[in-house]
Design an enzyme around this catalytic site. Structure first.
Site, PDB file in Angstrom:
ATOM      1  N   ASP A  84       0.809  -1.225   0.000  1.00 21.31           N
ATOM      2  CA  ASP A  84       0.000   0.000   0.000  1.00 21.31           C
ATOM      3  C   ASP A  84       0.844   1.277   0.000  1.00 21.31           C
ATOM      4  O   ASP A  84       0.299   2.373   0.081  1.00 21.31           O
ATOM      5  CB  ASP A  84      -0.920   0.029   1.236  1.00 21.31           C
ATOM      6  CG  ASP A  84      -2.244  -0.702   0.995  1.00 21.31           C
ATOM      7  OD1 ASP A  84      -2.680  -0.799  -0.170  1.00 21.31           O
ATOM      8  OD2 ASP A  84      -2.849  -1.161   1.989  1.00 21.31           O
ATOM      9  N   ARG A 109       0.548  -1.675   7.664  1.00 23.36           N
ATOM     10  CA  ARG A 109       1.073  -0.444   7.066  1.00 23.36           C
ATOM     11  C   ARG A 109       2.013   0.329   7.995  1.00 23.36           C
ATOM     12  O   ARG A 109       2.555   1.380   7.588  1.00 23.36           O
ATOM     13  CB  ARG A 109      -0.082   0.478   6.612  1.00 23.36           C
ATOM     14  CG  ARG A 109      -0.983  -0.136   5.553  1.00 23.36           C
ATOM     15  CD  ARG A 109      -1.854   0.915   4.861  1.00 23.36           C
ATOM     16  NE  ARG A 109      -1.070   1.843   4.046  1.00 23.36           N
ATOM     17  CZ  ARG A 109      -1.571   2.907   3.438  1.00 23.36           C
ATOM     18  NH1 ARG A 109      -2.854   3.179   3.545  1.00 23.36           N
ATOM     19  NH2 ARG A 109      -0.798   3.713   2.722  1.00 23.36           N
ATOM     20  N   ARG A 155      -9.846   5.453  10.835  1.00 26.40           N
ATOM     21  CA  ARG A 155      -8.381   5.369  10.878  1.00 26.40           C
ATOM     22  C   ARG A 155      -7.779   6.348  11.893  1.00 26.40           C
ATOM     23  O   ARG A 155      -7.281   5.949  12.923  1.00 26.40           O
ATOM     24  CB  ARG A 155      -7.798   5.614   9.488  1.00 26.40           C
ATOM     25  CG  ARG A 155      -8.284   4.615   8.432  1.00 26.40           C
ATOM     26  CD  ARG A 155      -7.781   3.212   8.695  1.00 26.40           C
ATOM     27  NE  ARG A 155      -8.215   2.264   7.696  1.00 26.40           N
ATOM     28  CZ  ARG A 155      -7.595   2.023   6.542  1.00 26.40           C
ATOM     29  NH1 ARG A 155      -6.515   2.697   6.220  1.00 26.40           N
ATOM     30  NH2 ARG A 155      -8.059   1.110   5.702  1.00 26.40           N
ATOM     31  N   HIS A 184     -11.370   6.935   4.725  1.00 28.18           N
ATOM     32  CA  HIS A 184     -10.477   8.098   4.881  1.00 28.18           C
ATOM     33  C   HIS A 184     -11.249   9.335   4.419  1.00 28.18           C
ATOM     34  O   HIS A 184     -12.058   9.245   3.480  1.00 28.18           O
ATOM     35  CB  HIS A 184      -9.244   7.985   3.967  1.00 28.18           C
ATOM     36  CG  HIS A 184      -8.097   7.192   4.509  1.00 28.18           C
ATOM     37  ND1 HIS A 184      -7.308   6.383   3.711  1.00 28.18           N
ATOM     38  CD2 HIS A 184      -7.580   7.094   5.760  1.00 28.18           C
ATOM     39  CE1 HIS A 184      -6.357   5.832   4.452  1.00 28.18           C
ATOM     40  NE2 HIS A 184      -6.502   6.231   5.695  1.00 28.18           N
ATOM     41  N   CYS A 278      -5.171   9.546  -3.328  1.00 23.38           N
ATOM     42  CA  CYS A 278      -4.413   8.616  -2.467  1.00 23.38           C
ATOM     43  C   CYS A 278      -2.972   8.466  -2.944  1.00 23.38           C
ATOM     44  O   CYS A 278      -2.072   8.229  -2.147  1.00 23.38           O
ATOM     45  CB  CYS A 278      -5.056   7.236  -2.467  1.00 23.38           C
ATOM     46  SG  CYS A 278      -6.712   7.161  -1.807  1.00 23.38           S
TER      47      CYS A 278
HETATM   48  N1  ARG Z   1      -5.347   0.015   1.033  1.00 21.64           N
HETATM   49  C1  ARG Z   1      -5.088   1.312   1.594  1.00 21.64           C
HETATM   50  C2  ARG Z   1      -5.685   1.387   2.987  1.00 21.64           C
HETATM   51  O1  ARG Z   1      -6.741   0.883   3.191  1.00 21.64           O
HETATM   52  C3  ARG Z   1      -5.633   2.384   0.723  1.00 21.64           C
HETATM   53  C4  ARG Z   1      -5.252   3.768   1.160  1.00 21.64           C
HETATM   54  C5  ARG Z   1      -5.826   4.818   0.289  1.00 21.64           C
HETATM   55  N2  ARG Z   1      -5.309   6.079   0.571  1.00 21.64           N
HETATM   56  C6  ARG Z   1      -6.029   7.170   0.831  1.00 21.64           C
HETATM   57  N3  ARG Z   1      -5.417   8.300   0.959  1.00 21.64           N
HETATM   58  N4  ARG Z   1      -7.327   7.114   1.002  1.00 21.64           N
HETATM   59  O2  ARG Z   1      -5.100   1.951   3.886  1.00 21.64           O
END
Ligand code: ARG
Length: 285
Positions: A84, A109, A155, A184, A278
């Site tokens: 990612d 991550r 998040r 997000h 993203c």
């Molecule tokens: N797979 C990543 C996650 O879920 C995607 C992140 C996408 N980034 C963003 N800025 N929305 O964290």
């Protein structure tokens, strides 16, 4: 004969604003190791095969498009085992040359935070802050002029909002996300200029919807079908708005406001729940 300036011109206020692009400096990360090997949002299905070569080609087209529009694109070396990492927006938040590092919610991550922060240190950025609370960079912290809109709910920790406000010294307005598909802030809201945004109301709590109406009464409102194809994961330079090409309704609305929408194909990255914004971190000096 009345002077021309006394002739009433009805509808003048409704004319679209003249849009001027400001050259930007972006950080991106090539999806050389891109894959979907785990699932941390509803878009990710590790059972579905991912075409890394196609992701790379789509990403390269986006990078080249930025450059052709006069923007500077820097790149950070992708790390094996961090599929990612292509989503550079999550790597940090940069304002006035100050860098707030990212601290990720999911273990998968976590290593991206220090990887991005080291890039900034190597590039000579002096004012770096390693965060105490979880914040996923510009995924949840969106700069609008001299304010920051900050998401939480899935998040980033709401305590990171105050941390960002202390560090940057600009007002940070907290917004609550309620729909896991829009996990997000940058999946549900896009910054168009220093005082304009577009967003998808249903992604936010009632209270946050009221705050957005209060702050941005003229915002562009996204319909379900545009939000569902990630149309709000968009990047504006003040004139051009790069967004997923499937978001045709938003493109029409943007054009009516005097923006120049540019549809981009990043469908392969959508399998990880990401698109234009993203992939892009703005480096604001
Ligand atoms: N797979 C990543 C996650 O879920 C995607 C992140 C996408 N980034 C963003 N800025 N929305 O964290």
């Amino acid at each position: 004969m009345p002077a021309t300036d006394t002739i009433p011109m009805p509808g003048l206020a409704a004319l679209p604003r003249v849009r001027v692009a400001r050259p930007r400096r972006f950080l991106m990360c090539e999806p050389r190791h891109f894959d979907v090997t785990y699932s941390i949002n509803p878009w990710m299905d590790p059972g579905k095969p991912v075409d890394t070569a196609l992701a790379l080609a789509q990403w390269t087209a986006l990078r080249d498009l930025y450059r052709s529009l006069g923007h500077t694109v820097e790149v950070v070396e992708p790390l094996d085992g961090l599929p990612d990492m292509v989503f550079a927006a999550n790597g940090a938040t940069v304002l006035d040359g100050k860098v707030l590092g990212a601290r990720f919610r999911h273990l998968e991550r976590t290593a991206e935070g220090p990887a991005y922060l080291s890039w900034f240190a190597e590039q000579g950025f002096r004012d770096l802050h390693w965060p105490e609370h979880i914040n996923e960079g510009e995924g949840d912290l969106l700069v609008v002029g001299r304010r920051i809109l900050a998401g939480s709910g899935f998040r980033s920790d709401p305590r990171s909002h105050r941390e960002a406000q202390e560090f940057f010294g600009v007002p940070v307005i907290g917004l609550t996300l309620v729909n896991p598909k829009f996990y997000h802030l940058d999946t549900a809201l896009a910054v168009l200029s220093d005082d304009e945004i577009m967003y998808y109301p249903a992604a936010f709590s009632e209270g946050s919807q009221a705050v957005l109406r209060e702050m941005f009464p003229d915002a562009i409102i996204a319909e379900d079908e545009d939000a569902e194809v990630f149309g709000l994961n968009a990047l504006s330079d003040g004139r051009h708005v790069l967004l997923p090409e499937a978001a045709v309704g938003l493109q029409r609305k943007l054009r009516a406001r005097g923006f120049e929408p540019i549809g981009v194909d990043l469908t392969e990255l959508l399998y990880a729940g990401g698109s234009v914004k993203c992939c892009t971190l703005e480096l604001r000096s």
